[in-house]
Structures are given as C-alpha cells and as structure tokens.
Design an enzyme around this catalytic site. Sequence first.
Site, PDB file in Angstrom:
ATOM      1  N   ASP A 283     -16.048  -9.949  -7.506  1.00 38.40           N
ATOM      2  CA  ASP A 283     -16.279 -10.448  -8.864  1.00 38.40           C
ATOM      3  C   ASP A 283     -16.676  -9.350  -9.857  1.00 38.40           C
ATOM      4  O   ASP A 283     -17.121  -9.651 -10.968  1.00 38.40           O
ATOM      5  CB  ASP A 283     -17.393 -11.513  -8.832  1.00 38.40           C
ATOM      6  CG  ASP A 283     -16.893 -12.848  -8.293  1.00 38.40           C
ATOM      7  OD1 ASP A 283     -15.896 -13.358  -8.848  1.00 38.40           O
ATOM      8  OD2 ASP A 283     -17.485 -13.369  -7.329  1.00 38.40           O
TER       9      ASP A 283
ATOM     10  N   GLU B 173     -20.038  -9.028 -17.673  1.00 35.14           N
ATOM     11  CA  GLU B 173     -21.018  -9.710 -18.535  1.00 35.14           C
ATOM     12  C   GLU B 173     -22.228 -10.193 -17.756  1.00 35.14           C
ATOM     13  O   GLU B 173     -23.343 -10.228 -18.287  1.00 35.14           O
ATOM     14  CB  GLU B 173     -20.363 -10.930 -19.193  1.00 35.14           C
ATOM     15  CG  GLU B 173     -21.370 -11.849 -19.850  1.00 35.14           C
ATOM     16  CD  GLU B 173     -20.747 -13.087 -20.451  1.00 35.14           C
ATOM     17  OE1 GLU B 173     -20.779 -13.190 -21.671  1.00 35.14           O
ATOM     18  OE2 GLU B 173     -20.237 -13.944 -19.716  1.00 35.14           O
ATOM     19  N   ASP B 174     -22.009 -10.573 -16.501  1.00 31.72           N
ATOM     20  CA  ASP B 174     -23.094 -11.219 -15.757  1.00 31.72           C
ATOM     21  C   ASP B 174     -24.196 -10.268 -15.323  1.00 31.72           C
ATOM     22  O   ASP B 174     -25.280 -10.718 -14.953  1.00 31.72           O
ATOM     23  CB  ASP B 174     -22.517 -11.956 -14.537  1.00 31.72           C
ATOM     24  CG  ASP B 174     -21.689 -13.149 -14.970  1.00 31.72           C
ATOM     25  OD1 ASP B 174     -22.132 -13.849 -15.893  1.00 31.72           O
ATOM     26  OD2 ASP B 174     -20.598 -13.347 -14.410  1.00 31.72           O
TER      27      ASP B 174
ATOM     28  N   ARG C  57     -23.085 -10.919  -5.545  1.00 30.12           N
ATOM     29  CA  ARG C  57     -22.841 -10.197  -6.796  1.00 30.12           C
ATOM     30  C   ARG C  57     -23.951  -9.189  -7.131  1.00 30.12           C
ATOM     31  O   ARG C  57     -23.806  -8.422  -8.079  1.00 30.12           O
ATOM     32  CB  ARG C  57     -22.645 -11.205  -7.938  1.00 30.12           C
ATOM     33  CG  ARG C  57     -21.445 -12.141  -7.693  1.00 30.12           C
ATOM     34  CD  ARG C  57     -20.922 -12.755  -8.964  1.00 30.12           C
ATOM     35  NE  ARG C  57     -20.578 -11.713  -9.930  1.00 30.12           N
ATOM     36  CZ  ARG C  57     -20.309 -11.951 -11.209  1.00 30.12           C
ATOM     37  NH1 ARG C  57     -20.331 -13.189 -11.658  1.00 30.12           N
ATOM     38  NH2 ARG C  57     -20.014 -10.964 -12.026  1.00 30.12           N
TER      39      ARG C  57
ATOM     40  N   ARG D  64     -27.182 -20.530 -11.405  1.00 29.31           N
ATOM     41  CA  ARG D  64     -27.317 -19.080 -11.246  1.00 29.31           C
ATOM     42  C   ARG D  64     -28.588 -18.507 -11.856  1.00 29.31           C
ATOM     43  O   ARG D  64     -29.044 -17.433 -11.449  1.00 29.31           O
ATOM     44  CB  ARG D  64     -26.106 -18.372 -11.887  1.00 29.31           C
ATOM     45  CG  ARG D  64     -24.762 -18.696 -11.235  1.00 29.31           C
ATOM     46  CD  ARG D  64     -24.601 -18.004  -9.893  1.00 29.31           C
ATOM     47  NE  ARG D  64     -23.380 -18.396  -9.216  1.00 29.31           N
ATOM     48  CZ  ARG D  64     -22.193 -17.843  -9.426  1.00 29.31           C
ATOM     49  NH1 ARG D  64     -22.063 -16.863 -10.300  1.00 29.31           N
ATOM     50  NH2 ARG D  64     -21.137 -18.263  -8.762  1.00 29.31           N
TER      51      ARG D  64
ATOM     52  N   HIS E 288     -21.711 -21.613 -16.112  1.00 26.12           N
ATOM     53  CA  HIS E 288     -22.656 -20.873 -16.955  1.00 26.12           C
ATOM     54  C   HIS E 288     -22.819 -21.549 -18.317  1.00 26.12           C
ATOM     55  O   HIS E 288     -21.937 -22.287 -18.762  1.00 26.12           O
ATOM     56  CB  HIS E 288     -22.116 -19.458 -17.222  1.00 26.12           C
ATOM     57  CG  HIS E 288     -22.175 -18.528 -16.064  1.00 26.12           C
ATOM     58  ND1 HIS E 288     -21.098 -17.785 -15.641  1.00 26.12           N
ATOM     59  CD2 HIS E 288     -23.205 -18.186 -15.244  1.00 26.12           C
ATOM     60  CE1 HIS E 288     -21.454 -17.024 -14.616  1.00 26.12           C
ATOM     61  NE2 HIS E 288     -22.721 -17.254 -14.342  1.00 26.12           N
TER      62      HIS E 288
ATOM     63  N   CYS F  29     -16.784 -13.006 -20.165  1.00 23.54           N
ATOM     64  CA  CYS F  29     -17.337 -12.425 -18.939  1.00 23.54           C
ATOM     65  C   CYS F  29     -16.762 -11.064 -18.576  1.00 23.54           C
ATOM     66  O   CYS F  29     -17.340 -10.361 -17.755  1.00 23.54           O
ATOM     67  CB  CYS F  29     -17.165 -13.389 -17.787  1.00 23.54           C
ATOM     68  SG  CYS F  29     -15.484 -13.872 -17.522  1.00 23.54           S
TER      69      CYS F  29
END
Length: 261
Positions: free
Chosen positions: A60, A65-66, A85, A130, A160, A247
């Site tokens: 991923d 962005e995450d 992640r 998350r 999200h 993202c």
Amino acid sequence: MLIAVTREVSRSIARCELTHLSRVQIDLELARAQHLRYQQALAELGCKVVSLPEQPELPDAVFVEDVAIVLDECAVITRPGAESRRPETGPVADKLREYRKLVLIEAPGTLDGGDVLRVGQTLYVGLSGRSNSAAVDQLRALISPYGYTVKAVDVNGCLHLKSAVSQVAENTLLVNPRWVKPVDFGAVEWLEVDPAEAYAANTLLIGKSIIYPTSFPRTRQRLEQRGIRVVAVDVSELQKAEGAVTCCSLVFEQPDMTRGH
Ligand code: CIR
C-alpha cells in the site's frame, strides 16, 4: 511553490489491505500508467512532484497520504491503523525532514492521514477503523500550540473520513451524507455526491481545480454546475486497492529558495 510527494506503485499492490471491497485483479502496468497520469495532473496544476521509489514489499506504499500530515509549521508522521502499513512511514519521513520539523504519533495512538480533513485552521479527524481517540489527543497536543483546532468526528460505512468528505472549493465540501454528518463540519457549504456514486466524495483540491476520478460522471456534473474546474483522471486500478485521489500525494506549500531578491 507547491510540492507534491508521491511514491511509485508497489509491485506487490495485489496484496493490499482491503476493508470494504472484495479483492479483484489489479493490472500493475495499468496502475502505474494511471499513477503517472495522476502525477502529470499534479504537475499541470503547478506542483513540483517529488516521487519516491517503489517499496516492493509494501503493497500500500503508493498511498502516501496516510503516513503524514504536513502543516506549515511541522509534519506529523502518523502511526497507521493497519499494522502492515507501519513500515511505510520511514522513507516518507526521511523526505519530509528536508522540508519540515517532524513530530510523531505514538502507541497506543493510530492515525491514517486519510482520516484527517483540514479546513482552514481546523483539522477534522475521523474515528474510523484506522484512527483512534488516543491519536486525536496526541495530534491536538502537538499542533494546538500553532493555533490549530482538532475535532474528532464519527465516520461509518467507509474506510476513511476523506472517503466520505473532502474539500472542493474554499468554503465548500463534497459529502456522502450516508457516511458522515455534514453538520459536524461547521459553517461550510456542502454538496452531496450523487446517490448512485457512493465513493465519489474524495477529490484533491489544488488551487481552484480538483483532480477527480473519471468514474463518477454524475457527481462530476454536479461539481461542474457549481463552477468547479475538474481535471479528470482514470484511477480504476488504485480504486480496486481502496484508494482514490487524495491518498496518492502529500501536497504542501514550500517557499521557493531559488527565487532570491
Ligand atoms: C488501505 O486499506 O490502507 C489501502 N488499501 C488503501 C488506502 C487508501 N488511503 C486513503 O484513501 N487515504
């Protein structure tokens, strides 16, 4: 100058995390071609694209962005909610260190940047599968000294917060009202996605234009009727990995040091 940090699509993207979608085959070459076109759209809108190399073992990793929230004063390195992640943060932090002081979300906090919607000086944080309230408290302690307000909001039915709501103009949000409550976002105007296009609320605002998936023509029509300029990109393969347009980049303002007096 606007900087957009991106990262190449991993060869292992087929093993990505999936929460609300069933696994279907992802065409890696097409995903990479679409990602390239997305980066070209960022460049056309005035961004300097800083592309990080592929992380072959991190499926991923394209969804940068995450792993960070970049503000003028600092960059917050997150602690992603999905354990797979968490190793994604290091190389992005190393790059952001060139531009910002870094601060960190720590255990037991978990936070995905996809859950953070900034509107002016307010950061809304979705309490999703998350991101948790421990991270909200940490984020508030880290950035309220700079004048930011941090507000937790409920999000239900999607991955999200920014799957459900994103900014399309200075004072306007695009919302899927089945997943978030528009009243949670204060005195802003909002536009609803077409009911047939549940995933259509994620857009990337750059200046006065939005980068927007080609797959939501009905909502696109609503946006264009409101006078919003849409730059459409086909991101079908990234959508199969439960990603969208916000993202795949971290966009922030950086003074251009090459322009002297
Ligand atoms: C995940 O489940 O974490 C990835 N497959 C997709 C992340 C998309 N990120 C985002 O929309 N901010």
